[in-house]
Write a protein that holds these residues in place. Structure first.
Motif, PDB file in Angstrom:
ATOM      1  N   GLY A  75       0.809  -1.200   0.000  1.00 47.59           N
ATOM      2  CA  GLY A  75       0.000   0.000   0.000  1.00 47.59           C
ATOM      3  C   GLY A  75       0.845   1.253   0.000  1.00 47.59           C
ATOM      4  N   MET A  76       1.954   1.222   0.717  1.00 45.50           N
ATOM      5  CA  MET A  76       2.830   2.387   0.751  1.00 45.50           C
ATOM      6  C   MET A  76       3.331   2.701  -0.632  1.00 45.50           C
ATOM      7  SD  MET A  76       4.941   1.728   4.223  1.00 45.50           S
ATOM      8  CE  MET A  76       6.086   3.072   3.974  1.00 45.50           C
ATOM      9  N   LYS A  77       3.638   1.661  -1.336  1.00 43.08           N
ATOM     10  CA  LYS A  77       4.152   1.890  -2.679  1.00 43.08           C
ATOM     11  C   LYS A  77       3.090   2.562  -3.538  1.00 43.08           C
ATOM     12  CE  LYS A  77       7.445  -1.894  -2.722  1.00 43.08           C
ATOM     13  NZ  LYS A  77       7.727  -3.236  -3.237  1.00 43.08           N
ATOM     14  N   LEU A  78       1.879   2.262  -3.247  1.00 43.25           N
ATOM     15  CA  LEU A  78       0.812   2.835  -4.049  1.00 43.25           C
ATOM     16  C   LEU A  78       0.318   4.153  -3.484  1.00 43.25           C
ATOM     17  CD1 LEU A  78      -1.203  -0.385  -4.821  1.00 43.25           C
ATOM     18  CD2 LEU A  78       0.357   0.862  -6.318  1.00 43.25           C
ATOM     19  N   GLY A  79       0.867   4.528  -2.359  1.00 52.28           N
ATOM     20  CA  GLY A  79       0.501   5.812  -1.798  1.00 52.28           C
ATOM     21  C   GLY A  79      -0.873   5.842  -1.169  1.00 52.28           C
ATOM     22  N   ALA A  80      -1.389   4.699  -0.813  1.00 55.12           N
ATOM     23  CA  ALA A  80      -2.724   4.688  -0.207  1.00 55.12           C
ATOM     24  C   ALA A  80      -2.677   3.861   1.063  1.00 55.12           C
ATOM     25  CB  ALA A  80      -3.740   4.133  -1.183  1.00 55.12           C
ATOM     26  N   GLN A  82      -3.226   4.302   4.368  1.00 55.27           N
ATOM     27  CA  GLN A  82      -4.267   4.263   5.379  1.00 55.27           C
ATOM     28  C   GLN A  82      -5.489   3.505   4.905  1.00 55.27           C
ATOM     29  OE1 GLN A  82      -4.087   5.205   8.441  1.00 55.27           O
ATOM     30  NE2 GLN A  82      -1.992   5.928   8.224  1.00 55.27           N
ATOM     31  N   GLU A  83      -5.960   3.859   3.727  1.00 54.54           N
ATOM     32  CA  GLU A  83      -7.188   3.221   3.258  1.00 54.54           C
ATOM     33  C   GLU A  83      -6.978   1.735   3.070  1.00 54.54           C
ATOM     34  OE1 GLU A  83      -6.873   6.793   0.590  1.00 54.54           O
ATOM     35  OE2 GLU A  83      -5.768   6.191   2.364  1.00 54.54           O
ATOM     36  N   ASN A  84      -5.876   1.419   2.488  1.00 54.78           N
ATOM     37  CA  ASN A  84      -5.615   0.008   2.224  1.00 54.78           C
ATOM     38  C   ASN A  84      -5.494  -0.770   3.518  1.00 54.78           C
ATOM     39  OD1 ASN A  84      -5.689   0.321  -0.479  1.00 54.78           O
ATOM     40  ND2 ASN A  84      -3.484   0.626  -0.676  1.00 54.78           N
ATOM     41  N   ALA A  87      -8.849  -1.207   5.099  1.00 52.14           N
ATOM     42  CA  ALA A  87      -9.649  -2.156   4.321  1.00 52.14           C
ATOM     43  C   ALA A  87      -9.171  -3.578   4.540  1.00 52.14           C
ATOM     44  CB  ALA A  87      -9.570  -1.792   2.836  1.00 52.14           C
ATOM     45  N   LEU A  88      -7.882  -3.713   4.576  1.00 48.83           N
ATOM     46  CA  LEU A  88      -7.334  -5.060   4.769  1.00 48.83           C
ATOM     47  C   LEU A  88      -7.616  -5.578   6.168  1.00 48.83           C
ATOM     48  CD1 LEU A  88      -4.002  -4.660   2.838  1.00 48.83           C
ATOM     49  CD2 LEU A  88      -5.888  -6.183   2.272  1.00 48.83           C
ATOM     50  N   VAL A  89      -7.517  -4.678   7.123  1.00 50.63           N
ATOM     51  CA  VAL A  89      -7.816  -5.097   8.490  1.00 50.63           C
ATOM     52  C   VAL A  89      -9.271  -5.535   8.584  1.00 50.63           C
ATOM     53  CG1 VAL A  89      -8.138  -4.244  10.829  1.00 50.63           C
ATOM     54  CG2 VAL A  89      -6.020  -3.761   9.604  1.00 50.63           C
ATOM     55  N   GLU A  90     -10.102  -4.778   7.912  1.00 50.98           N
ATOM     56  CA  GLU A  90     -11.523  -5.139   7.903  1.00 50.98           C
ATOM     57  C   GLU A  90     -11.718  -6.501   7.259  1.00 50.98           C
ATOM     58  OE1 GLU A  90     -15.607  -3.309   5.967  1.00 50.98           O
ATOM     59  OE2 GLU A  90     -13.861  -2.025   6.275  1.00 50.98           O
ATOM     60  N   GLU A  91     -11.021  -6.685   6.170  1.00 52.60           N
ATOM     61  CA  GLU A  91     -11.112  -7.970   5.467  1.00 52.60           C
ATOM     62  C   GLU A  91     -10.605  -9.101   6.352  1.00 52.60           C
ATOM     63  OE1 GLU A  91     -12.511  -8.584   2.758  1.00 52.60           O
ATOM     64  OE2 GLU A  91     -11.797 -10.562   2.158  1.00 52.60           O
ATOM     65  N   ARG A 347      -7.775  -5.970  -5.660  1.00 59.50           N
ATOM     66  CA  ARG A 347      -8.627  -5.221  -4.737  1.00 59.50           C
ATOM     67  C   ARG A 347      -8.113  -3.798  -4.565  1.00 59.50           C
ATOM     68  NH1 ARG A 347     -12.503  -6.805  -1.329  1.00 59.50           N
ATOM     69  NH2 ARG A 347     -12.939  -5.484   0.476  1.00 59.50           N
ATOM     70  N   ILE A 348      -6.814  -3.669  -4.458  1.00 58.41           N
ATOM     71  CA  ILE A 348      -6.233  -2.334  -4.284  1.00 58.41           C
ATOM     72  C   ILE A 348      -6.485  -1.486  -5.524  1.00 58.41           C
ATOM     73  CG2 ILE A 348      -4.042  -1.116  -4.099  1.00 58.41           C
ATOM     74  CD1 ILE A 348      -3.116  -3.412  -2.311  1.00 58.41           C
ATOM     75  N   TYR A 349      -6.344  -2.123  -6.643  1.00 56.82           N
ATOM     76  CA  TYR A 349      -6.580  -1.393  -7.892  1.00 56.82           C
ATOM     77  C   TYR A 349      -8.035  -0.955  -7.953  1.00 56.82           C
ATOM     78  CZ  TYR A 349      -7.063  -0.497 -12.871  1.00 56.82           C
ATOM     79  OH  TYR A 349      -7.326   0.057 -14.075  1.00 56.82           O
TER      80      TYR A 349
END
Length: 354
Positions: A75-80, A82-84, A87-91, A347-349
DNA sequence: CGAATTTGACCAGCGC
DNA sequence: GCGCTGGTCAAATTCG
């Protein structure tokens, strides 16, 4: 009785071993440790049977942290980040809940299985089948052993009845007089001529003999850990039904199953695929990678399976062991990791694009 | 080439 | 004691 056993077998679903030894319920309990409770994990995504749904293993919790860290990096690489992460924690929470639910279902299945087995033992004790031996038989043990209905109860002590052949043996071995002897019937393809009963242990064949009462040859096996492990087994096809292999075990293993040893030592790639009881008409005959987990515990000590049985499905240690096994299997499967990576990236995309 | 399997020979128990 | 039988041994063979 065979009908009952067949029903029993059907109900037990995950096991193809039909325990036909009619003995004391205590001895039946001993056998429980041999029942295959393995989960046949089909990695293919198209399984839809209820059985698989019920036996579907919980997703691997142990790699959570690892995966989470990987997710974060990704996610860091994609610059997102927090959201990722959220979302992943939720998943992960959702998967954990599903994991818990499936574990409960599995536990319930095991309990049902055990209660059925207890009922069978009770039934056997109430309805002992006295098998009159032909007076012409010189070897009473053989006449009983070769019958697929070999359900004999003599004072609830199977050893005394089915070890008649034991008494014919030379007394050279210092194995105890009350060496455990029991039988299993394993259904195989009628065309399968091999006398191989997969029970999780490794055996070394040391002889084969055609006996008088049965045209099918009898194969003699020793545990591959012999002489440290004195267990022997004899395998012969049933006279009545050539598709049934009757395996007679003598003695008790003093070591865990090799498949389990592999699993615990981390060398469990494709573990137990060839060494764990698996039905020849198994539902897992579909093409594709199957991961079979061997949940049978090493037989530590003697007759403590009664107390150990619930622990198999409920104790935290066992759960942890199972989870570790599953996680290890999955994380080492390149197909799984590739699929996981693809799913995550997709999913990230998806989140990014929305 | 080492391990596993095969198979004929041998041994011991049992009944006559 | 003899013959029959199941169980085991071990050399030969096969397999990976």
């Amino acid at each position: 009785m065979l009908d009952l056993l067949c029903q029993f077998e059907t109900l037990s679903k995950s096991s193809n071993l039909v325990w036909v030894n009619s003995i004391s319920s205590k001895a039946i309990m001993d056998y429980s440790s041999y029942v295959d409770t393995s989960l046949d994990l089909n990695c293919k995504p198209n399984y839809s049977r209820d059985l698989y749904d019920a036996a579907l293993p919980p997703p691997p919790p142990p790699p959570k942290k690892e995966l989470e860290s990987k997710f974060i990096d990704f996610g860091m690489k994609l610059g997102a980040k927090q959201e990722n992460t959220s979302a992943l924690v939720e998943e992960l929470n959702r998967v954990s809940a599903e994991n818990k639910k499936l574990t409960e279902m599995l536990t319930m299945m095991c309990e049902n299985y055990n209660s059925l087995r207890n009922q069978l033992a009770e039934y056997m004790n109430k309805n002992p089948v006295e098998k009159e031996l032909s007076p012409s038989k010189k070897r009473k043990s053989e006449s009983s052993n070769n019958n697929s209905n070999n359900i004999i109860t003599t004072n609830g002590n199977s050893e005394s009845s089915s070890t008649d052949e034991e008494s014919c043996k030379k007394p050279r071995e210092e194995e105890p007089i009350k060496a455990k002897v029991w039988k299993t019937c394993v259904r195989t393809e009628a065309t399968d001529t091999s006398l191989i009963v997969k029970d999780g242990y490794q055996w070394r064949k040391y002889g084969q003999k055609v006996t008088r009462d049965n045209p099918s040859p009898r194969a003699y096996f020793k545990c591959s850990f012999a002489p440290s492990c004195p267990v022997k087994k004899k395998v012969q096809r049933s006279v009545d039904d050539q598709s049934i292999l009757v395996a007679t075990y003598e003695g008790e293993h003093n070591h865990p199953q090799p498949s389990q040893m592999e699993a615990t030592s981390g060398q469990n790639r494709g573990m137990a695929l060839s060494s764990v009881p698996c039905s020849t008409n198994s539902i897992s005959s579909s093409v594709g990678p199957n991961i079979t987990l061997d949940f049978t515990k090493p037989k530590s000590g003697n007759d403590n399976t009664k107390s150990a049985k619930p622990a198999r499905t409920e104790s935290p240690d066992v759960r942890k062991f199972l989870v570790d096994q599953m996680a290890s299997s999955l994380t080492k499967d390149p197909n799984f990791t590739a699929a996981l990576a693809a799913a995550i990236s997709g999913r990230i995309y998806q989140q990014k694009s929305s």
